[in-house]
Motif scaffolding. Structure first.
Motif: not given
Length: 358
Positions: A267-271
């Motif tokens: 999530l940290n890499g995609t949001l």
């Protein structure tokens, strides 16, 4: 119903960002960075009094809870003093304590600098809060939406977006799903093995994080679960005559954490523009339990309240004695740390995660 499992244990490390030295706050953050507010969701570790007016047994608004809090007042916090959420806002120099969203004394200034929506006994599994009649994550999210409307009415849309984007969000849950819903009540055990139940929890956690992201949250600390089998109540109920740590529970916690961490990293890499950080509390807490003297503690297998073996929430009350010196105890009741315990945990995790949010 087994009351000790109703509480949300130690996901507590909310202790996350503390220490260092910087004027009114001891946390060192970059010069050009501001943290206008702290906003918390989850369980009893960051429940600041939300359960006080609910029809539930999961409460802590009576003595001896709050024994060392301001004026010795029980407020619904499941400890003898401040919660990790309080410690964080204080260390950031924002304010002395973090109030519950339902606090009747809440004013506009308090809203602008953060609140907690957390409810003791809640969890990611929708069944978990139903068992003990507390606020679900869906209800906490609904309250957060109401909160945003209030912010906009006070300071406008642009300032509200700024507050949400720069505040620190704490998401603390999972222990009660495992300890209560899965192991004790067992309503999920017939449907899932531990890995598949952990998948259900992770999916729910991921959806919630994406929901608050869509509403404007960007700096989000997501706490894993502790070694729940080493909590005093779990030792009593699952650790045999010697009250050792209940290994099956600890293994379940490890399985869940091993699935949660990569999802948070994803999530940290995609949001876009997010700082979503998985916070490991399993290993720091276990280190304290295994080496208490190193941290100035003497008792880690029972709480300060009553016998310390089983008392929590309404079972920990003014009719029972408390230990003569809670600074020697890791746990206040059979589920939640003492003020001393929280501060030790804070020192264990601060250096590891603070820079990840900026």
């Amino acid at each position: 119903m087994h009351l000790p499992y109703m509480m949300q244990p130690l996901t507590f490390l909310l202790s996350l960002l503390l220490l260092a030295d910087r004027g009114g706050a001891r946390i060192t953050i970059p010069e050009n960075v501001t943290v206008p507010a702290v906003i918390a969701f989850g369980d009893s570790i960051v429940d600041q009094g939300a359960n006080n007016n609910l029809k539930t047994l999961v409460k802590a608004n009576f003595a001896p809870y709050g024994k060392d809090f301001i004026a010795g007042k029980p407020t619904g916090r499941f400890t003898n003093n401040k919660t990790p959420a309080d410690l964080i806002v204080e260390e950031l120099g924002i304010k002395e304590i973090l109030p519950a969203y339902f606090d009747p004394s809440l004013n506009d200034k308090e809203l602008l600098t953060g609140v907690s929506f957390a409810s003791g006994g809640s969890g990611y599994d929708p069944q978990t809060p139903k068992i003990v009649s507390v606020l679900s994550f869906a209800e906490q999210l609904q309250q957060f939406e109401e909160y945003i409307v209030k912010l906009k009415s006070m300071v406008g849309e642009e300032r509200t977006r700024y507050i949400l984007a720069n505040s620190l969000f704490l998401v603390v849950a999972g222990s009660d799903d495992l300890a209560n819903t899965y192991f004790t009540v067992g309503i999920r055990r017939l449907q899932y093995d531990i890995p598949s139940y952990a998948d259900l929890m992770v999916s729910s956690a991921s959806n919630f994080i994406q929901d608050i992201y869509k509403l404007g949250a960007r700096r989000i600390a997501v706490f894993g679960t502790p070694p729940i089998g080493c909590l005093p109540s779990q030792r009593t109920l699952g650790g045999g005559g010697l009250r050792v740590c209940a290994e099956e529970y600890n293994q379940a916690s490890q399985i869940y954490n091993s699935k949660l961490q990569p999802q948070i990293e994803h999530l940290n890499g995609t949001l876009a523009q997010s700082r979503i950080v998985y916070v490991d509390i399993y290993n720091p807490l276990l280190a304290i339990i295994e080496n208490p003297l190193q941290y100035g503690l003497e008792v880690v297998d029972r709480g300060c309240c009553g016998t310390g073996n089983i008392e929590v929430s309404i079972l920990c009350n003014s009719l029972l004695p408390t230990c003569p010196d809670d600074s020697k105890y890791l746990f206040w009741d059979s589920y939640h740390p003492t003020d001393k315990g929280y501060n030790i945990l804070i020192n264990q995790v601060i250096g590891r995660y603070i820079n990840d949010f900026f």
